[in-house]
Design a protein around this motif. Structure first.
Motif, PDB file in Angstrom:
ATOM      1  N   PHE A  70      52.828 -24.923 -49.409  1.00  0.00           N
ATOM      2  CA  PHE A  70      51.871 -26.130 -49.382  1.00  0.00           C
ATOM      3  C   PHE A  70      50.206 -25.468 -48.581  1.00  0.00           C
ATOM      4  O   PHE A  70      50.491 -24.941 -47.706  1.00  0.00           O
ATOM      5  CB  PHE A  70      51.973 -27.492 -48.690  1.00  0.00           C
ATOM      6  N   SER A  71      49.327 -26.059 -49.035  1.00  0.00           N
ATOM      7  CA  SER A  71      47.792 -25.752 -48.104  1.00  0.00           C
ATOM      8  C   SER A  71      47.483 -25.930 -46.542  1.00  0.00           C
ATOM      9  O   SER A  71      48.482 -26.731 -46.162  1.00  0.00           O
ATOM     10  CB  SER A  71      46.790 -26.311 -48.779  1.00  0.00           C
ATOM     11  N   ASP A 104      42.709 -32.617 -49.901  1.00  0.00           N
ATOM     12  CA  ASP A 104      43.546 -31.475 -50.632  1.00  0.00           C
ATOM     13  C   ASP A 104      44.781 -30.943 -49.459  1.00  0.00           C
ATOM     14  O   ASP A 104      44.564 -30.162 -48.875  1.00  0.00           O
ATOM     15  CB  ASP A 104      42.075 -30.086 -50.007  1.00  0.00           C
ATOM     16  N   THR A 114      47.269 -29.653 -51.668  1.00  0.00           N
ATOM     17  CA  THR A 114      47.452 -28.393 -52.916  1.00  0.00           C
ATOM     18  C   THR A 114      48.582 -27.942 -52.467  1.00  0.00           C
ATOM     19  O   THR A 114      49.416 -27.812 -51.154  1.00  0.00           O
ATOM     20  CB  THR A 114      46.063 -27.432 -52.690  1.00  0.00           C
ATOM     21  N   VAL A 115      49.592 -27.944 -53.484  1.00  0.00           N
ATOM     22  CA  VAL A 115      50.468 -27.534 -53.646  1.00  0.00           C
ATOM     23  C   VAL A 115      50.403 -25.502 -54.385  1.00  0.00           C
ATOM     24  O   VAL A 115      49.727 -25.792 -55.441  1.00  0.00           O
ATOM     25  CB  VAL A 115      52.041 -28.034 -54.484  1.00  0.00           C
ATOM     26  N   THR A 116      51.065 -25.213 -53.913  1.00  0.00           N
ATOM     27  CA  THR A 116      50.856 -23.399 -54.415  1.00  0.00           C
ATOM     28  C   THR A 116      51.605 -23.644 -55.694  1.00  0.00           C
ATOM     29  O   THR A 116      52.410 -24.497 -55.789  1.00  0.00           O
ATOM     30  CB  THR A 116      50.870 -22.695 -53.670  1.00  0.00           C
ATOM     31  N   ASP A 117      51.407 -22.083 -56.025  1.00  0.00           N
ATOM     32  CA  ASP A 117      52.450 -22.198 -57.521  1.00  0.00           C
ATOM     33  C   ASP A 117      53.404 -21.755 -56.906  1.00  0.00           C
ATOM     34  O   ASP A 117      54.682 -21.029 -58.048  1.00  0.00           O
ATOM     35  CB  ASP A 117      52.021 -21.120 -58.648  1.00  0.00           C
ATOM     36  N   SER A 121      42.028 -38.473 -52.203  1.00  0.00           N
ATOM     37  CA  SER A 121      43.377 -37.472 -51.478  1.00  0.00           C
ATOM     38  C   SER A 121      42.069 -36.695 -50.685  1.00  0.00           C
ATOM     39  O   SER A 121      40.949 -36.261 -51.611  1.00  0.00           O
ATOM     40  CB  SER A 121      43.347 -37.287 -52.706  1.00  0.00           C
ATOM     41  N   ALA A 170      53.068 -34.871 -53.155  1.00  0.00           N
ATOM     42  CA  ALA A 170      52.705 -33.577 -53.384  1.00  0.00           C
ATOM     43  C   ALA A 170      53.911 -33.364 -52.708  1.00  0.00           C
ATOM     44  O   ALA A 170      54.446 -31.928 -53.294  1.00  0.00           O
ATOM     45  CB  ALA A 170      51.429 -33.341 -52.430  1.00  0.00           C
TER      46      ALA A 170
END
Length: 336
Positions: free
Chosen positions: A89-90, A248, A250-253, A246, A200
């Motif tokens: 996760f970010s 940021d 972010t979910v990484t790859d 929302s 998320a």
């Protein structure tokens, strides 16, 4: 310890036990977060909150040892956190998650104080509460500084006191509906924000889960959160309330798990249980019948999801039995 200390009550044992299990989960999450964070403003908060969670575990372990009570197994970091796993996760997600946990701590610890009979237990939870207040302030401050704190919607200031004159104030099924109350918007906003964070979390966990059944369960949770968010946004838009934005998160790859499947299931079940409790609180202060019905449906939906998750954990012998009263009938049957 007090002189002539009485035994702990069922409420005190239950709250201590739940706090231990919850903080063991938090310690696992924060361990991975602290290992992978890159933001120098967020890193100190993670490190300090991790120390606090570990301090709670030690304090409760010492108390249980003194009382002769078996401590929970919980979720030991060395078993459930895979060191060296890529970031999932970010950094902003880390910050948002910490903020969410502090809000849960405010409610849980204050409730534990209210149910404490012994002074030493009340003092312990008061110390936990003060820590939650401090970290709530600090995480909110960093969110504000970074420009990612999402404020609840504003309203026009009331200019005079008013009284309700018509019964249709309570309606909501048919015909024109009254505008939402500020308290109703506050809880709808919270519902949307919590489900955004839950979505998320579930998305990230689905990417890295090893067990296909658990992966599908997480994907089902993503759909549940999306449906809830869409429903809430529709209700807000009807009253011309701005949609919830929302940050940021972010979910990484990454597809390499940083946590065990067991821990991730425990996290999701805990989030679902917290959400169900919040829906009940929101229902209690909502006065439009359609809003009350909405929360009743969310409780049913979240309850079914939580129950399915609990059953999956029971099947795998992953769900620890909370403190409970003796089954006297079973004891009698065993003797005979």
């Amino acid at each position: 310890m007090e002189g002539n200390v009485t035994s702990l009550t069922s409420a005190e044992i239950s709250n201590l036990w739940s706090t231990y299990v919850h903080d063991s989960i938090v310690a696992c999450l924060l361990t991975h977060f602290a290992e992978t964070v890159t933001d120098d403003e967020i890193r100190p908060l993670l490190d300090e909150m991790l120390n606090v969670a570990n301090g709670h575990l030690r304090a409760i372990e010492q108390l249980f040892a003194a009382e002769g009570i078996a401590k929970p197994v919980g979720y030991p970091v060395e078993k459930h956190v895979y060191s060296g796993a890529p970031k999932l996760f970010s950094d902003i997600f880390y910050l948002e998650y910490m903020y969410y946990m502090t809000k849960f701590g405010l409610a849980a610890h204050s409730g534990a104080i209210a149910l404490s009979s012994r002074q030493d237990i009340a003092d312990l939870f008061r110390a936990f509460l003060n820590e939650a207040v401090t970290f709530n302030d600090r995480t909110r401050h960093v969110l504000l500084e970074k420009g990612v704190y999402i404020r609840p919607p504003y309203i026009v200031y009331p200019k005079q006191a008013e009284f309700i004159e018509k019964q249709r104030f309570l309606t909501g099924w048919f015909g024109p509906r009254r505008p939402l109350l500020a308290i109703e918007v506050a809880h709808l906003f919270t519902t949307a924000r919590n489900n955004e964070l839950g979505k998320a979390t579930l998305t990230g966990f689905a990417q890295v889960a090893v067990d296909p059944e658990i992966r599908n369960f997480f994907l089902r949770g993503v759909r549940v959160c999306s449906d809830i968010m869409n429903t809430v946004h529709d209700v807000l838009r009807e009253s011309n309330v701005p949609a919830v934005m929302s940050p940021d998160v972010t979910v990484t790859d990454s597809t390499k798990p940083p946590f065990s499947d067991q821990l991730m299931m425990a996290v999701i079940n805990a989030l679902s249980a917290i959400g169900t409790a919040e829906y009940g609180a929101a229902m209690a202060v909502s006065l439009r019948r359609d809003i009350i019905a909405l929360y009743a449906s969310l409780i049913a939906k979240a309850g079914a999801f939580t129950e399915d998750g609990a059953n999956m954990m029971i099947e795998r012998r992953w769900l620890e039995y909370p403190p409970h009263f003796l089954d006297r009938q079973q004891l009698a049957l065993q003797k005979s």
